[in-house]
Write a protein that holds these residues in place. Structure first.
Motif, PDB file in Angstrom:
ATOM      1  N   TYR A 172     -27.918  50.910 -36.643  1.00  0.00           N
ATOM      2  CA  TYR A 172     -29.117  50.712 -37.454  1.00  0.00           C
ATOM      3  C   TYR A 172     -28.756  50.916 -38.916  1.00  0.00           C
ATOM      4  N   TYR A 220     -32.918  59.026 -34.531  1.00  0.00           N
ATOM      5  CA  TYR A 220     -31.922  57.954 -34.437  1.00  0.00           C
ATOM      6  C   TYR A 220     -30.494  58.475 -34.329  1.00  0.00           C
ATOM      7  N   ASP A 441     -32.089  47.215 -36.123  1.00  0.00           N
ATOM      8  CA  ASP A 441     -33.224  47.938 -36.681  1.00  0.00           C
ATOM      9  C   ASP A 441     -32.924  48.319 -38.126  1.00  0.00           C
ATOM     10  N   TYR A 453     -38.108  46.795 -36.244  1.00  0.00           N
ATOM     11  CA  TYR A 453     -37.477  47.112 -34.965  1.00  0.00           C
ATOM     12  C   TYR A 453     -37.129  45.803 -34.264  1.00  0.00           C
ATOM     13  N   TYR A 487     -42.450  53.915 -31.852  1.00  0.00           N
ATOM     14  CA  TYR A 487     -41.309  53.045 -31.570  1.00  0.00           C
ATOM     15  C   TYR A 487     -40.029  53.834 -31.349  1.00  0.00           C
TER      16      TYR A 487
END
Length: 488
Positions: A172, A220, A441, A453, A487
């Motif tokens: 990400y 994350y 993402d 996302y 999310y």
């Protein structure tokens, strides 16, 4: 104004998008059949009003466009228009030709109104490798001119080379938004607040931002971080104390040493100091952006940049002295009062600085920008063709050994044109390519930040938005975090 009657609204979005590509900023008013017919009967009594009628029959569409001066155009297409996947391009070509017949002009990007044209070409590249064939295919399908087709395929090929070399779906990228600026530019619609009015919120804002960053870092931790991009606003509008705290917090929360790129916008030259550059360099920032927008002082004064051409050069050379070897510069085409000679002059000055990349924005007049609110005042100051300016930029960059590497388009750009990034070989901004092609993402923190996302297996993208207003962001930070929780 455009009066519109259509007996089927299946292609309403395409109708409006193509109409506005030809007639920028016009208001489109949809009216019932009886009212439309009355208008047509009295159209010679109107001035500046267009009448667009679209009749959908079984596998056939008729189009009629006229005004009160006797100018008119007709076009028709026969196809199974209910099949949007198979025939949407055919319907769009029909609409484009109708408007082209009426106006007696073509558009550089043809009928294409999407904001990411390179995604189309990158998909084609899975089956076809010959770039010349792809350029011709692009022109044939979308009626784009040769230069735009060539540009699109060039960018797509460059992006594909980078994005295919790595599996970004398991990673990400992080965006951090700093919404403070020395002043608000005339054309700006971003989350940007002048220090003179909002500087006293800096500490409270940073505390809320750090809370959001902490949540993202914890949520994350299972994914690798590809890149960090700190934008705004103007991140270097922060004073040395808070800029240092921001760098410390980023390193505290995220594995910056593992990233492939760390960018900070130092966009306003009047916000750059040696100490701030030193802080960024010590924090491992690998790429910065110093943005003149134009190298003409009278334009800078008009658009509210509140810095001088000399300050731009001073900030750039200061960054070089501090060891930055990857500096981007931004410029804008289509600014009030500027013609192609101004663009040429700006390019000459920028390339004397020898930046590693140049990002070129076509002026987009967004609804929230001050320029939009006073458009009538500045409309008469618009000189020349923005497309001609972009062609000059492209030719100039090629001579300077810079190649296009990313591109996107906005609905509010006059002429339906593009924003584009050029760079020297090996100096591409990975974050820019990733956010355009939606391969991973992009988690965003800060006021006005938009998180994206990506679900590649489902060919689906979801977004969450943070509020723009600084006070609302500070007071509702728990809500901003809660939006991400759904999310993450």
């Amino acid at each position: 104004m455009i009066y519109l009657y259509q007996n089927n609204r299946e292609y309403d979005y395409d109708v409006r998008a193509i109409a506005l590509a030809f007639f920028e900023r016009e208001k489109i008013v949809e009216v019932p059949k009886e009212e439309f017919e009355v208008y047509l009967l009295t159209k010679n009594q109107t001035d500046g009003i267009l009448f667009l009628r679209l009749i959908y029959e079984e596998e056939h569409i008729d189009g009629y466009l006229t005004d009160g001066r006797g100018q008119e155009a007709r076009n028709a297409v026969s196809c199974d228009y209910h099949d949007h996947v198979g025939h949407r391009n055919e319907v769009s070509r029909f609409l484009y030709v109708l408007f082209s017949k009426y106006t007696k002009k073509t558009l550089p990007w043809g009928m294409l109104t999407g904001i990411r044209p390179t995604k189309i070409v990158m998909k084609w590249m899975e089956e076809e490798k010959d770039l010349t064939i792809l350029e011709q295919r692009f022109s044939d399908i979308y009626l784009a001119d040769e230069q735009k087709a060539h540009l699109c395929v060039q960018v797509a090929a460059r992006e594909k080379q980078f994005l295919d070399a790595h599996d970004y779906s398991k990673e990400y990228s992080l965006y951090i938004g700093i919404p403070f600026c020395p002043t608000t530019c005339l054309y700006c619609s971003f989350a940007s607040f002048p220090l003179s009015k909002y500087g006293d919120r800096m500490e409270a804002y940073m505390n809320s931002l750090f809370r959001e960053m902490a949540f993202v870092a914890e949520s994350y931790g299972h994914k690798k971080l590809t890149s960090v991009y700190v934008g705004g606003g103007t991140p270097t509008a922060l004073d040395e104390h808070f800029l240092g705290l921001l760098m410390e917090e980023i390193h505290k929360r995220f594995p910056v040493g593992e990233t492939r790129e760390f960018t900070v916008e130092a966009g306003r030259p009047d916000s750059v100091t040696r100490q701030k550059l030193h802080i960024l360099r010590d924090a491992g920032v690998s790429r910065i952006s110093i943005n003149p927008q134009t190298m003409h002082q009278e334009t800078l004064d008009l658009i509210g940049r509140a810095h001088t051409v000399g300050q731009t050069k001073d900030a750039f050379f200061l960054a070089r002295e501090e060891g930055f070897d990857n500096i981007n510069t931004d410029m804008i085409t289509g600014l009030p009062g500027e013609d192609i000679s101004h663009v040429h002059g700006t390019l000459e000055e920028i390339f004397r600085l020898k930046p590693e990349s140049l990002t070129v924005h076509s002026l987009a007049i967004k609804r929230a920008a001050h320029l939009n609110m006073e458009m009538e005042k500045y409309q008469s100051m618009v000189k020349g063709s923005t497309n001609e300016m972009l062609r000059e930029v492209d030719a100039y960059c090629n001579r300077m050994n810079m190649q296009p590497y990313y591109m996107y388009r906005q609905k509010n750009i006059p002429g339906n044109l593009e924003n584009i990034g050029y760079c020297l070989p090996g100096k591409e901004c990975l974050y820019n390519m990733l956010i355009m092609e939606e391969k991973q993402d992009i988690i965003s923190c800060g006021a006005g930040a938009s998180t994206k996302y990506v679900y590649p297996e489902e060919n689906r993208i979801e977004r969450t938005e943070n509020v723009k207003n600084i006070d609302h962001y500070i007071n509702r930070i728990d809500e901003m975090i809660e939006r991400k929780k759904r999310y993450l």
